[in-house]
Design a protein around this motif. Structure first.
Motif, short mmCIF file in Angstrom:
data_model
loop_
_atom_site.label_atom_id
_atom_site.label_comp_id
_atom_site.label_asym_id
_atom_site.label_seq_id
_atom_site.Cartn_x
_atom_site.Cartn_y
_atom_site.Cartn_z
N PRO A 1 1.90 5.25 -5.47
CA PRO A 1 1.35 4.48 -6.60
C PRO A 1 2.18 4.66 -7.87
O PRO A 1 2.30 3.72 -8.67
CB PRO A 1 -0.06 5.06 -6.75
N ASP B 1 3.98 2.34 2.41
CA ASP B 1 4.71 1.16 2.90
C ASP B 1 6.15 1.16 2.38
O ASP B 1 6.53 1.99 1.54
CB ASP B 1 4.02 -0.12 2.45
N GLN C 1 0.84 -1.20 0.00
CA GLN C 1 0.00 0.00 0.00
C GLN C 1 0.88 1.25 0.00
O GLN C 1 2.04 1.22 0.40
CB GLN C 1 -0.90 -0.01 1.22
N VAL D 1 2.13 -0.67 -6.09
CA VAL D 1 1.77 0.13 -4.93
C VAL D 1 0.33 0.60 -5.11
O VAL D 1 0.01 1.32 -6.05
CB VAL D 1 2.69 1.34 -4.77
N SER D 2 -0.53 0.16 -4.21
CA SER D 2 -1.94 0.53 -4.30
C SER D 2 -2.20 1.79 -3.47
O SER D 2 -1.55 2.05 -2.46
CB SER D 2 -2.82 -0.61 -3.80
N SER D 3 -3.18 2.56 -3.92
CA SER D 3 -3.50 3.82 -3.23
C SER D 3 -4.52 3.61 -2.12
O SER D 3 -5.10 2.55 -1.99
CB SER D 3 -4.02 4.84 -4.24
#
Length: 124
Positions: free
Chosen positions: A88, A16, A13, A122-124
């Motif tokens: 992201p 991180d 995420q 990488v997720s928002s």
């Protein structure tokens, strides 16, 4: 001949941290400048970070400066990329590269050997 194998990618995420590793086979690892590059589908591969053979000099792209740290352990023939405060826009396939270069450089054509890459998402 140098073979490079990246590991440590994954899905995290925003905010991180993640640490990538690149294990090198072959001789005289300390003679090689090592670099990390990244590529998003449909876009050109871009420079992220590089480190000299001794580890005494490093260079970063502006987009990762202050968040990413490149290091190496010549006894283990391994180079690392510590990535903190991930965004992201850091999502990409990350490649490790090695070159017999005087000093350090962000120029891709000066690197002779490349790994297969490891995906970082990488997720928002």
């Amino acid at each position: 001949q140098v073979q490079l194998v990246e590991s440590g990618g994954g899905l995290v995420q925003a905010g991180d941290s993640l640490r990538l590793s690149c294990a090198a086979s072959g001789r005289a690892f300390s003679l090689y400048t090592m670099g990390w590059f990244r590529q998003v589908p449909g876009r050109e591969r871009e420079f992220a970070a590089a480190i000299s053979g001794s580890g005494g000099s490093t260079h970063y792209a502006d987009s990762v400066k202050g968040r990413f740290t490149i290091s190496r352990d010549n006894a283990k023939n391994t180079v690392y990329l510590q990535m903190n405060s991930l965004k992201p826009e850091d999502t990409a396939v990350y490649y490790c590269a090695a070159g017999r270069i005087i000093g350090i450089t962000s120029t891709q054509r000066q690197y002779d050997y490349w790994g297969q890459g490891t995906q970082v998402t990488v997720s928002s």
